[in-house]
Enzyme design. Sequence first.
Site, short mmCIF file in Angstrom:
data_model
loop_
_atom_site.label_atom_id
_atom_site.label_comp_id
_atom_site.label_asym_id
_atom_site.label_seq_id
_atom_site.Cartn_x
_atom_site.Cartn_y
_atom_site.Cartn_z
N LYS A 146 -7.46 1.75 -2.23
CA LYS A 146 -6.91 1.13 -1.01
C LYS A 146 -6.87 2.15 0.15
O LYS A 146 -7.22 1.83 1.29
CB LYS A 146 -5.50 0.59 -1.30
N SER A 193 0.88 -1.18 0.00
CA SER A 193 0.00 0.00 0.00
C SER A 193 0.91 1.22 0.00
O SER A 193 1.64 1.44 0.97
CB SER A 193 -0.88 0.03 1.25
P1 NAD Z 1 5.96 -6.21 7.41
O1 NAD Z 1 6.79 -5.12 7.97
O2 NAD Z 1 5.48 -7.31 8.28
O3 NAD Z 1 6.71 -6.89 6.15
C1 NAD Z 1 7.51 -6.20 5.23
C2 NAD Z 1 8.64 -7.15 4.82
O4 NAD Z 1 9.41 -6.52 3.78
C3 NAD Z 1 9.61 -7.43 5.97
O5 NAD Z 1 9.77 -8.83 6.12
C4 NAD Z 1 10.92 -6.76 5.53
O6 NAD Z 1 12.09 -7.44 5.99
C5 NAD Z 1 10.79 -6.81 4.02
N1 NAD Z 1 11.58 -5.82 3.29
C6 NAD Z 1 11.58 -4.48 3.46
N2 NAD Z 1 12.41 -3.90 2.57
C7 NAD Z 1 12.93 -4.90 1.81
C8 NAD Z 1 13.85 -4.95 0.73
N3 NAD Z 1 14.39 -3.83 0.23
N4 NAD Z 1 14.17 -6.15 0.21
C9 NAD Z 1 13.63 -7.30 0.70
N5 NAD Z 1 12.76 -7.32 1.73
C10 NAD Z 1 12.40 -6.13 2.27
O7 NAD Z 1 4.69 -5.46 6.73
P2 NAD Z 1 3.31 -6.12 6.26
O8 NAD Z 1 2.31 -6.03 7.34
O9 NAD Z 1 3.60 -7.41 5.59
O10 NAD Z 1 2.86 -5.04 5.17
C11 NAD Z 1 3.41 -4.99 3.86
C12 NAD Z 1 2.54 -4.08 3.00
O11 NAD Z 1 1.22 -4.62 2.93
C13 NAD Z 1 2.40 -2.66 3.56
O12 NAD Z 1 2.37 -1.74 2.52
C14 NAD Z 1 1.07 -2.71 4.29
O13 NAD Z 1 0.48 -1.43 4.43
C15 NAD Z 1 0.28 -3.64 3.38
N6 NAD Z 1 -0.83 -4.34 4.02
C16 NAD Z 1 -0.69 -4.93 5.25
C17 NAD Z 1 -1.76 -5.59 5.84
C18 NAD Z 1 -1.66 -6.27 7.20
O14 NAD Z 1 -2.70 -6.64 7.75
N7 NAD Z 1 -0.48 -6.46 7.76
C19 NAD Z 1 -3.00 -5.67 5.15
C20 NAD Z 1 -3.10 -5.10 3.89
C21 NAD Z 1 -2.02 -4.43 3.34
#
Ligand code: NAD
Length: 301
Positions: free
Chosen positions: A172, A97
Amino acid sequence: MAVFVGFIGVGNMGNPMAGNVLKSGVSLTVYDKSPRAMANLVQAGAKQGASVRDVVEQSEIVLTCLPASPDVEALYLEPGGLIDSAKPGTVLIDLSSVLPSTPRKLEPAAKKRGVHFLESPVSGGVAGARAATLALMVGGDADILKRVEPVLKAIGPNVFHVGPVGAGNIVKAINNMMACVNSLAMMEGLVLGVKAGLDPMTIYDVVKASSGGSKALERIPKAIVPRDFEPGFKVQLMNKDLETFTAIAKELHVPVSFANVAQRYEQAALAAGLGEKDTSVAVTIVEKLAAFEMPKGAAPK
Ligand code: NAD
């Protein structure tokens, strides 16, 4: 014929999504800057990529799921990054997002190299990601979407093509603003009700069967009654989504108010050091203002 798919960013959301893509029968290579995040997927049969370049060189389709715009722009646009390393014809799909301006930068940069790009933010939370019931909000070329739809359907059945790139992240941001406002309204009502002597599950049952019900109510049995605030969806990510919503509103000169009220609670949670906790933790801010703390209960069945 085997389809070669890459998945970069396997955190709270990416991990279960990648697990479902793997189960659909494709050949999957994963990469995350945190090796721990990949362990269960590798155990389930995914290949562990050595780097972003390694993943994209082995893949026809690459899915990415990173925290926010700066992470996504760096991954895609840096020299030696995703767009630079992709073979012409590769389809890159960002599930994160982000600000609508991010996909609008990525699509033309990809096109210059003969690479396709789609945005596809998702909704439904970690539970929806595990159950493969997410909604996907796809912006970009509809013909490219048709080609990759079987892979996206492994993540969720509701794949919406909503317009050109940018449109997916607008819808979104609208969704998350509404989800956050609903949640905070629920929390204010709940804290007031319990302080008045009502049982939280009575409030849950009655409102669920009445006109004030929304999905926000599910936080009561899942997180608030058992006081379990592990993410799930982190406060800092919801705060980012409200920033996106208000940035779009400012750009279009649309006066908005509810997003700002809800964001005050996310800001207070950040100030209290709760940014890595689940958004349900905002109830503790509402409680502080009410000088009242709900007792912990067992997670209802
Ligand atoms: P998170 O922080 O749990 O996961 C992000 C992952 O990306 C981490 O494991 C991190 O190590 C990895 N990462 C970051 N930079 C990187 C790079 N350069 N190379 C490789 N890996 C990298 O976050 P999340 O909750 O999984 O959210 C991810 C996205 O999804 C966000 O944009 C969030 O807003 C969206 N989202 C989350 C949810 C939810 O319920 N958690 C629901 C819908 C949308």
